[in-house]
Design an enzyme around this catalytic site. Structure first.
Site, PDB file in Angstrom:
ATOM      1  N   GLY A  11      -3.619  10.818  13.569  1.00 15.72           N
ATOM      2  CA  GLY A  11      -4.856  10.023  13.587  1.00 15.72           C
ATOM      3  C   GLY A  11      -4.733   8.857  14.557  1.00 15.72           C
ATOM      4  N   ARG A  72      -4.040  16.845  16.442  1.00 18.56           N
ATOM      5  CA  ARG A  72      -3.084  17.513  15.562  1.00 18.56           C
ATOM      6  C   ARG A  72      -2.757  18.814  16.272  1.00 18.56           C
ATOM      7  NH1 ARG A  72      -5.696  14.178  11.702  1.00 18.56           N
ATOM      8  NH2 ARG A  72      -4.015  12.830  11.001  1.00 18.56           N
ATOM      9  N   ASP A 103       4.386   9.927  10.016  1.00 15.32           N
ATOM     10  CA  ASP A 103       5.627  10.639   9.707  1.00 15.32           C
ATOM     11  C   ASP A 103       5.578  12.109  10.129  1.00 15.32           C
ATOM     12  OD1 ASP A 103       3.884  11.233   7.620  1.00 15.32           O
ATOM     13  OD2 ASP A 103       5.548  11.604   6.240  1.00 15.32           O
ATOM     14  N   THR A 126      -0.466   4.270  12.481  1.00 12.71           N
ATOM     15  CA  THR A 126      -1.412   4.929  11.579  1.00 12.71           C
ATOM     16  C   THR A 126      -2.096   3.854  10.741  1.00 12.71           C
ATOM     17  OG1 THR A 126      -1.579   6.211   9.532  1.00 12.71           O
ATOM     18  CG2 THR A 126       0.609   5.482  10.122  1.00 12.71           C
ATOM     19  N   ILE A 127      -3.402   4.018  10.537  1.00 13.39           N
ATOM     20  CA  ILE A 127      -4.120   2.969   9.799  1.00 13.39           C
ATOM     21  C   ILE A 127      -3.732   2.942   8.327  1.00 13.39           C
ATOM     22  CG2 ILE A 127      -6.088   2.950  11.385  1.00 13.39           C
ATOM     23  CD1 ILE A 127      -7.665   4.509   9.221  1.00 13.39           C
ATOM     24  N   ASP A 128      -3.074   4.003   7.841  1.00 18.02           N
ATOM     25  CA  ASP A 128      -2.807   4.117   6.400  1.00 18.02           C
ATOM     26  C   ASP A 128      -1.614   3.310   5.885  1.00 18.02           C
ATOM     27  OD1 ASP A 128      -4.928   5.745   5.791  1.00 18.02           O
ATOM     28  OD2 ASP A 128      -3.840   7.574   6.309  1.00 18.02           O
ATOM     29  N   ASP A 130       1.477   4.088   5.700  1.00 14.31           N
ATOM     30  CA  ASP A 130       2.214   4.930   4.752  1.00 14.31           C
ATOM     31  C   ASP A 130       3.475   5.536   5.372  1.00 14.31           C
ATOM     32  OD1 ASP A 130       0.983   6.618   6.512  1.00 14.31           O
ATOM     33  OD2 ASP A 130       0.200   7.988   5.018  1.00 14.31           O
ATOM     34  N   ARG A 172      -6.482   9.154   2.438  1.00 19.99           N
ATOM     35  CA  ARG A 172      -6.514  10.428   1.718  1.00 19.99           C
ATOM     36  C   ARG A 172      -5.373  10.499   0.711  1.00 19.99           C
ATOM     37  NH1 ARG A 172      -7.235  14.423   6.231  1.00 19.99           N
ATOM     38  NH2 ARG A 172      -8.872  13.039   6.927  1.00 19.99           N
ATOM     39  N   GLY A 186     -12.838  -9.528  -2.474  1.00 22.91           N
ATOM     40  CA  GLY A 186     -13.233  -9.988  -3.810  1.00 22.91           C
ATOM     41  C   GLY A 186     -13.905  -8.906  -4.632  1.00 22.91           C
ATOM     42  N   ALA A 187     -13.383  -7.679  -4.554  1.00 24.44           N
ATOM     43  CA  ALA A 187     -13.993  -6.570  -5.300  1.00 24.44           C
ATOM     44  C   ALA A 187     -13.715  -6.710  -6.798  1.00 24.44           C
ATOM     45  CB  ALA A 187     -13.443  -5.247  -4.788  1.00 24.44           C
ATOM     46  N   SER A 216     -22.850  -9.450  -8.976  1.00 23.44           N
ATOM     47  CA  SER A 216     -22.490  -8.565  -7.870  1.00 23.44           C
ATOM     48  C   SER A 216     -21.196  -7.814  -8.197  1.00 23.44           C
ATOM     49  CB  SER A 216     -22.301  -9.423  -6.621  1.00 23.44           C
ATOM     50  OG  SER A 216     -21.564  -8.718  -5.668  1.00 23.44           O
ATOM     51  N   GLU A 223     -10.503   7.223  -0.323  1.00 25.40           N
ATOM     52  CA  GLU A 223     -11.131   8.551  -0.230  1.00 25.40           C
ATOM     53  C   GLU A 223     -10.359   9.635  -0.990  1.00 25.40           C
ATOM     54  OE1 GLU A 223      -9.623   9.072   4.355  1.00 25.40           O
ATOM     55  OE2 GLU A 223     -11.218  10.403   3.716  1.00 25.40           O
ATOM     56  N   GLN A 254     -13.847   2.594  10.445  1.00 25.35           N
ATOM     57  CA  GLN A 254     -12.588   1.890  10.180  1.00 25.35           C
ATOM     58  C   GLN A 254     -11.501   2.179  11.214  1.00 25.35           C
ATOM     59  OE1 GLN A 254     -11.736   2.330   5.622  1.00 25.35           O
ATOM     60  NE2 GLN A 254     -13.290   3.773   6.285  1.00 25.35           N
TER      61      GLN A 254
HETATM   62  P1  ADP Z   1       0.830  11.844  11.334  1.00 19.88           P
HETATM   63  O1  ADP Z   1       1.773  11.775  12.468  1.00 19.88           O
HETATM   64  O2  ADP Z   1      -0.219  10.773  11.393  1.00 19.88           O
HETATM   65  O3  ADP Z   1       1.538  11.929  10.000  1.00 19.88           O
HETATM   66  P2  ADP Z   1       0.246  14.706  11.155  1.00 19.88           P
HETATM   67  O4  ADP Z   1       0.990  14.877   9.897  1.00 19.88           O
HETATM   68  O5  ADP Z   1      -1.066  15.360  11.298  1.00 19.88           O
HETATM   69  O6  ADP Z   1      -0.040  13.164  11.515  1.00 19.88           O
HETATM   70  O7  ADP Z   1       1.203  15.201  12.332  1.00 19.88           O
HETATM   71  C1  ADP Z   1       0.803  15.128  13.671  1.00 19.88           C
HETATM   72  C2  ADP Z   1       1.409  16.264  14.463  1.00 19.88           C
HETATM   73  O8  ADP Z   1       2.837  16.178  14.429  1.00 19.88           O
HETATM   74  C3  ADP Z   1       1.114  17.664  13.928  1.00 19.88           C
HETATM   75  O9  ADP Z   1      -0.160  18.133  14.291  1.00 19.88           O
HETATM   76  C4  ADP Z   1       2.226  18.469  14.584  1.00 19.88           C
HETATM   77  O10 ADP Z   1       1.929  18.697  15.949  1.00 19.88           O
HETATM   78  C5  ADP Z   1       3.406  17.498  14.509  1.00 19.88           C
HETATM   79  N1  ADP Z   1       4.215  17.788  13.302  1.00 19.88           N
HETATM   80  C6  ADP Z   1       3.943  17.450  12.024  1.00 19.88           C
HETATM   81  N2  ADP Z   1       4.882  17.902  11.174  1.00 19.88           N
HETATM   82  C7  ADP Z   1       5.776  18.577  11.932  1.00 19.88           C
HETATM   83  C8  ADP Z   1       6.978  19.298  11.661  1.00 19.88           C
HETATM   84  N3  ADP Z   1       7.455  19.431  10.414  1.00 19.88           N
HETATM   85  N4  ADP Z   1       7.626  19.865  12.698  1.00 19.88           N
HETATM   86  C9  ADP Z   1       7.163  19.740  13.962  1.00 19.88           C
HETATM   87  N5  ADP Z   1       6.033  19.081  14.279  1.00 19.88           N
HETATM   88  C10 ADP Z   1       5.342  18.509  13.300  1.00 19.88           C
END
Ligand code: ADP
Length: 323
Positions: A11, A72, A103, A126-128, A130, A172, A186-187, A216, A223, A254
Site C-alpha cells: 500500500g 502488489r 512486512d 505503511t499507514i497501518d 503494523d 484491515r 475525542g471519540a 455528540s 475497517e 486517508q
Molecule cells: P506490505 O508490504 O504492505 O505488507 P503485501 O503483504 O501486499 O504488502 O506485500 C507486498 C508484496 O510483497 C507482495 O505483493 C509480493 O510481491 C511481495 N511479498 C509478500 N510476501 C512475500 C513472500 N512471502 N515472498 C516473496 N514476496 C512476497
C-alpha cells in the site's frame, strides 16, 4: 559500489517520496547511481526501472503517494521468478536493493537475500503502523492526522443535530489508526480488530452518556472490525440504543495528501541510513525507530515476529475521557 535499486511496494503511504529522495541523494553523494523500479516488485520482475538522479527527486518531499508507483505482485511468491529477477538485476549492475513497504514486502526482500545473496535493506512504509521492530512506520502519522481532520468536521454535524456517527477508518488487521484517531478526535468509543466483544461495553457506555446529556457521539471503527466495519457496528449498536445514526467511511482519503513533518523526517532519516547500511556492508536490516531514534533491526526478526499489538490501552482512555 556503483549502482543500487529502490522500489516501493504494498500500500502507498505518505512519506515514501521523502524516503526515495533521501536514498537517492545519499547514494549520489557517494557516487552511486540509483535505479528506481516502477510499481514495486512488478517492475523489478519486468526489469522496468529508471535512473533517478539528484534532480529527479526535486520537489517530491511534500507529495503524498510514491512517484515510482507501487503494486502488489503475487508473481514474486514464485522462487523461479525471483531467481530470474535477481539474475536480471545483476546483469544491469544493480548491487543492492532498498525496499520501502510493509512486512510482506520485506519477506520478498529477504527471499532475494537468502536465495540469491542480494544485499537488501528495508524501510518501513505503511499507514497501518503494523511492522514489528519499529515504533512507527512512514505514513502512519499523516494518515491519523487526515482521519482526525475528517472526524473534526463530522463532529460539527453531530454536535448540531445530536446524531450519532460511526466513522470507519483504514486498518484491515490493525487498529492503530482507529485508536489514535479516537483519542485525538475525542471519540465516545472505538472498535478495533484486536479487541473483540467490546459491543456490550460500548452500548452501556453510550446509554450512560446519553442519559447524562452528552449530545455528540462519534464512534471510530477500524475497517477490519469483526462485525463488518462501521456499517456492521452501526446496525448492532445504533439499533440497541435506538438513536438515529449515520455512517461515514473515510476510505482512501486517508492514504494521500502532504506528508506530515514527522513522516518527512522519519522517511528522510530511514532513506539515508538504509543506503549507509548497504554501503557499509550491513545487509538484511530494516531502519526502524526506537525511542525517537532510528535503529537497524534484522529483517529476519521483523518477518519472524507477530505483528505488534497496537496501544490497546488507548481504548480505555478514549472511553474514560469522552464524558
Ligand atoms: P506490505 O508490504 O504492505 O505488507 P503485501 O503483504 O501486499 O504488502 O506485500 C507486498 C508484496 O510483497 C507482495 O505483493 C509480493 O510481491 C511481495 N511479498 C509478500 N510476501 C512475500 C513472500 N512471502 N515472498 C516473496 N514476496 C512476497
Amino acid at each position: 559500489m556503483k549502482r543500487l535499486g529502490i522500489l516501493t511496494s504494498g500500500g502507498d503511504a505518505p512519506g515514501m517520496n521523502a524516503a526515495i529522495r533521501a536514498a537517492v541523494r545519499s547514494a549520489s553523494a557517494r557516487g552511486i547511481e540509483m535505479a528506481g523500479y516502477l510499481n514495486g516488485f512488478t517492475g523489478f520482475v519486468a526489469n522496468r526501472y529508471q535512473l533517478i538522479d539528484d534532480r529527479a527527486v526535486a520537489n517530491v518531499i511534500q507529495r503524498g503517494g510514491t512517484f515510482i508507483g507501487t503494486s502488489r505482485c503475487p508473481e514474486f511468491l514464485d522462487p523461479g521468478i525471483r531467481a530470474a529477477a535477481a539474475a536480471q538485476m545483476r546483469a544491469e549492475g544493480v548491487e543492492g536493493l532498498l525496499v520501502v513497504g510493509g512486512d510482506g514486502s520485506f519477506r520478498g526482500a529477504l527471499a532475494l537475500q537468502d536465495e540469491h545473496q542480494v544485499p537488501v535493506a528495508g524501510i518501513p512504509g505503511t499507514i497501518d503502523n503494523d511492522v514489528w521492530g519499529t515504533d512507527e512506520t512512514i505514513g502512519f502519522d499523516t494518515a491519523v492526522n487526515t482521519a482526525v481532520l475528517a472526524v473534526d468536521q463530522v463532529r460539527d454535524t453531530s454536535e448540531s443535530t445530536g446524531m450519532m456517527f460511526f466513522i470507519e477508518v483504514m486498518g484491515r488487521r490493525s487498529g492503530a489508526i482507529a485508536l489514535h484517531t479516537a483519542v485525538a478526535a475525542g471519540a465516545a468509543g472505538v472498535l478495533v480488530p484486536e479487541a473483540r466483544d467490546e459491543f456490550s461495553k460500548l452500548i452501556k457506555h453510550l446509554k450512560r452518556s446519553i442519559e447524562r446529556g452528552k449530545r455528540s457521539h462519534i464512534i471510530v471503527v477500524a475497517e477490519g472490525e469483526q462485525a463488518g466495519g462501521a456499517f456492521g457496528v452501526a446496525k448492532l449498536v445504533g439499533e440497541a440504543i435506538k438513536s438515529p445514526y449515520r455512517v461515514v467511511v473515510l476510505g482512501h482519503i486517508q492514504r494521500g495528501g502532504r506528508p506530515s513533518v514527522r513522516d518527512r523526517v522519519i522517511a528522510s532519516e530511514a532513506g539515508a541510513l538504509a543506503v549507509k547500511a548497504l554501503v557499509e556492508g550491513r545487509t538484511g536490516v530494516m531502519i526502524g525507530r526506537n525511542g525517537g531514534r532510528p535503529v537497524e533491526v534484522p529483517l529476519a526478526d521483523v518477518v519472524r515476529n507477530q505483528h505488534p499489538a497496537p496501544r490497546l490501552d488507548l481504548l480505555a482512555l478514549a472511553e474514560a475521557i469522552s464524558g
